[in-house]
Design a protein around this motif. Structure first.
Motif, PDB file in Angstrom:
ATOM      1  N   MET A  38      23.413  33.142  18.711  1.00  0.00           N
ATOM      2  CA  MET A  38      24.818  33.251  18.348  1.00  0.00           C
ATOM      3  C   MET A  38      25.059  34.476  17.454  1.00  0.00           C
ATOM      4  O   MET A  38      25.988  35.254  17.686  1.00  0.00           O
ATOM      5  N   GLN A  41      24.625  37.817  19.421  1.00  0.00           N
ATOM      6  CA  GLN A  41      25.787  38.095  20.260  1.00  0.00           C
ATOM      7  C   GLN A  41      26.964  38.541  19.405  1.00  0.00           C
ATOM      8  O   GLN A  41      27.693  39.457  19.784  1.00  0.00           O
ATOM      9  N   ALA A  42      27.152  37.916  18.246  1.00  0.00           N
ATOM     10  CA  ALA A  42      28.232  38.332  17.345  1.00  0.00           C
ATOM     11  C   ALA A  42      27.996  39.748  16.829  1.00  0.00           C
ATOM     12  O   ALA A  42      28.932  40.544  16.732  1.00  0.00           O
ATOM     13  N   TYR A  57      34.978  36.388  22.152  1.00  0.00           N
ATOM     14  CA  TYR A  57      34.775  35.013  21.705  1.00  0.00           C
ATOM     15  C   TYR A  57      34.137  34.169  22.807  1.00  0.00           C
ATOM     16  O   TYR A  57      33.334  33.289  22.524  1.00  0.00           O
ATOM     17  N   ILE A  60      30.395  34.942  22.821  1.00  0.00           N
ATOM     18  CA  ILE A  60      29.721  34.292  21.698  1.00  0.00           C
ATOM     19  C   ILE A  60      29.622  32.785  21.949  1.00  0.00           C
ATOM     20  O   ILE A  60      28.586  32.174  21.698  1.00  0.00           O
ATOM     21  N   GLY A  61      30.686  32.198  22.465  1.00  0.00           N
ATOM     22  CA  GLY A  61      30.666  30.773  22.794  1.00  0.00           C
ATOM     23  C   GLY A  61      29.647  30.442  23.872  1.00  0.00           C
ATOM     24  O   GLY A  61      28.931  29.435  23.780  1.00  0.00           O
ATOM     25  N   SER A  63      26.911  32.161  24.554  1.00  0.00           N
ATOM     26  CA  SER A  63      25.582  32.304  23.947  1.00  0.00           C
ATOM     27  C   SER A  63      25.240  31.100  23.083  1.00  0.00           C
ATOM     28  O   SER A  63      24.094  30.639  23.068  1.00  0.00           O
ATOM     29  N   THR A  64      26.233  30.590  22.372  1.00  0.00           N
ATOM     30  CA  THR A  64      26.010  29.406  21.546  1.00  0.00           C
ATOM     31  C   THR A  64      25.703  28.190  22.413  1.00  0.00           C
ATOM     32  O   THR A  64      24.798  27.405  22.106  1.00  0.00           O
TER      33      THR A  64
END
Length: 129
Positions: A38, A41-42, A57, A60-61, A63-64
């Protein structure tokens, strides 16, 4: 050698009880992977965030979410590994093979992730923004 190792492992498991590791011991490796995915990616995407783009976003989501699935898998495998007696984990030939393979896969995964992220940050995202 493998047959002898399996016989020795079976003998140890007959004579010993399975250890129950703590939840934290099982989860810390997977949690580190999930958080690092996370944050990486951020780090790659957030500097290029503009007001009209939600794809940052979403990436990132995603990847999370992918990190969460990896977290579950790693935690499960770690729990199984840590439940074996220490003799089997330290002295077993088969376990040494699994540990060396896991280290190789983790190293390749880490190098691939870092190099791909740096490549994308340096050459692709800068050209798009």
């Amino acid at each position: 050698m493998i047959q002898d190792d399996v016989r020795k492992t079976a003998e140890i498991l007959k004579n010993r009880e399975i250890e129950i590791p703590s939840s934290w011991q099982c989860m810390r490796g997977g949690l580190a992977i999930m958080l690092s995915m996370m944050l990486w990616q951020a780090f790659i995407a957030l500097p290029y965030l503009s007001n009209d783009k939600t794809d940052v976003y979403e990436s990132i989501g995603f990847s999370t979410l992918l990190g969460f699935f990896i977290f579950l898998s790693v935690s499960s495998l770690t729990a199984k590994y840590l439940s074996l007696p220490k003799e089997v984990r330290v002295e077993g030939i088969v376990m040494a093979l699994y540990k060396s393979r896991a280290k190789i896969f983790a190293t390749v995964w880490l190098i691939t992730n870092i190099s791909t992220g740096i490549f994308i940050k340096l050459f692709i995202i800068k050209r798009l923004s």
